[in-house]
Design a protein around this motif. Sequence first.
Motif, PDB file in Angstrom:
ATOM      1  N   LEU A 122       0.750  -1.318   0.021  1.00 24.83           N
ATOM      2  CA  LEU A 122       0.010   0.107  -0.016  1.00 24.83           C
ATOM      3  C   LEU A 122       0.936   1.229   0.039  1.00 24.83           C
ATOM      4  O   LEU A 122       0.543   2.242   0.462  1.00 24.83           O
ATOM      5  N   LEU A 123       1.902   1.373  -0.777  1.00 25.93           N
ATOM      6  CA  LEU A 123       2.927   2.288  -0.725  1.00 25.93           C
ATOM      7  C   LEU A 123       2.277   3.778  -1.045  1.00 25.93           C
ATOM      8  O   LEU A 123       2.372   4.607  -0.265  1.00 25.93           O
ATOM      9  N   PHE A 124       1.614   3.805  -2.150  1.00 26.49           N
ATOM     10  CA  PHE A 124       0.899   5.209  -2.404  1.00 26.49           C
ATOM     11  C   PHE A 124      -0.394   5.314  -1.540  1.00 26.49           C
ATOM     12  O   PHE A 124      -0.649   6.627  -1.282  1.00 26.49           O
ATOM     13  N   GLU A 125      -1.074   4.321  -1.156  1.00 25.73           N
ATOM     14  CA  GLU A 125      -2.349   4.491  -0.734  1.00 25.73           C
ATOM     15  C   GLU A 125      -1.736   5.277   0.867  1.00 25.73           C
ATOM     16  O   GLU A 125      -2.614   5.558   1.517  1.00 25.73           O
ATOM     17  N   THR A 126      -0.601   4.835   1.393  1.00 29.31           N
ATOM     18  CA  THR A 126      -0.121   5.446   2.632  1.00 29.31           C
ATOM     19  C   THR A 126       0.836   6.705   2.564  1.00 29.31           C
ATOM     20  O   THR A 126       1.226   6.865   3.426  1.00 29.31           O
ATOM     21  N   SER A 127       0.899   6.978   1.194  1.00 31.58           N
ATOM     22  CA  SER A 127       1.834   8.117   1.152  1.00 31.58           C
ATOM     23  C   SER A 127       3.281   7.845   1.552  1.00 31.58           C
ATOM     24  O   SER A 127       3.859   8.903   1.853  1.00 31.58           O
ATOM     25  N   ALA A 128       3.335   6.698   1.545  1.00 33.46           N
ATOM     26  CA  ALA A 128       5.092   6.136   1.826  1.00 33.46           C
ATOM     27  C   ALA A 128       5.886   6.763   0.992  1.00 33.46           C
ATOM     28  O   ALA A 128       7.226   6.987   0.963  1.00 33.46           O
ATOM     29  N   ASP A 129       5.367   7.016  -0.311  1.00 31.80           N
ATOM     30  CA  ASP A 129       6.538   7.527  -1.513  1.00 31.80           C
ATOM     31  C   ASP A 129       7.170   8.682  -1.280  1.00 31.80           C
ATOM     32  O   ASP A 129       7.918   9.282  -1.726  1.00 31.80           O
TER      33      ASP A 129
END
Length: 193
Positions: free
Chosen positions: A116-123
């Motif tokens: 869930l990289l983009f879903e959690t704004s980890a980018d």
Amino acid sequence: MKLFGLTGGVGMGKSAAAQILAERGIPVVDTDLLARRVVEPGQPALKEIQQTFGNAVVAPNGQLSRSALADIVFSDPAARQKLENITHPRIRDLWRAEAGAWRTQGIPKGCVVIPLLFETSADNELDATICVACSAATQMKRLQQRGWSAEQIQRRIAAQFPIEKKIAKANFVVWNEGSLEILGAQLDCILDR
């Protein structure tokens, strides 16, 4: 240090890509494994999950009943959000600590696998993102091989951004329809840049 984030749809080959990167000497931390760690017996997250979702989500041996919890959270977006509010901050703390240790050791490249990289704004915390993708037909075949029903598959796919959105947001995309050698060659091109 260059910190990569590896993502993709469920069943699209994140684990295979992570294994290839590890074989190339890139340290990898997989948030799916961290997610398992934060809900082990005795961990505060497990107690909080039990308080939130009831005793049925904990097996008699004290372990999290993943299937019982999945039945709840993949059929109710509000329940899934509650679970993510419990687990995601703890998981993020763990991968940040791992990446910090790599930096301290002077490791030049590392990778965090985050479904869930983009879903959690980890980018926002990474130097570059890699999305592993494949066709919907290949994805369905792989997920059926896990023994999941069509309904279970659809619920899990619906719990993430559509793969097209992940592809559009990623810095790099690797297409995983062929052999592991082809997947590895694509990853090598990214690492060589």
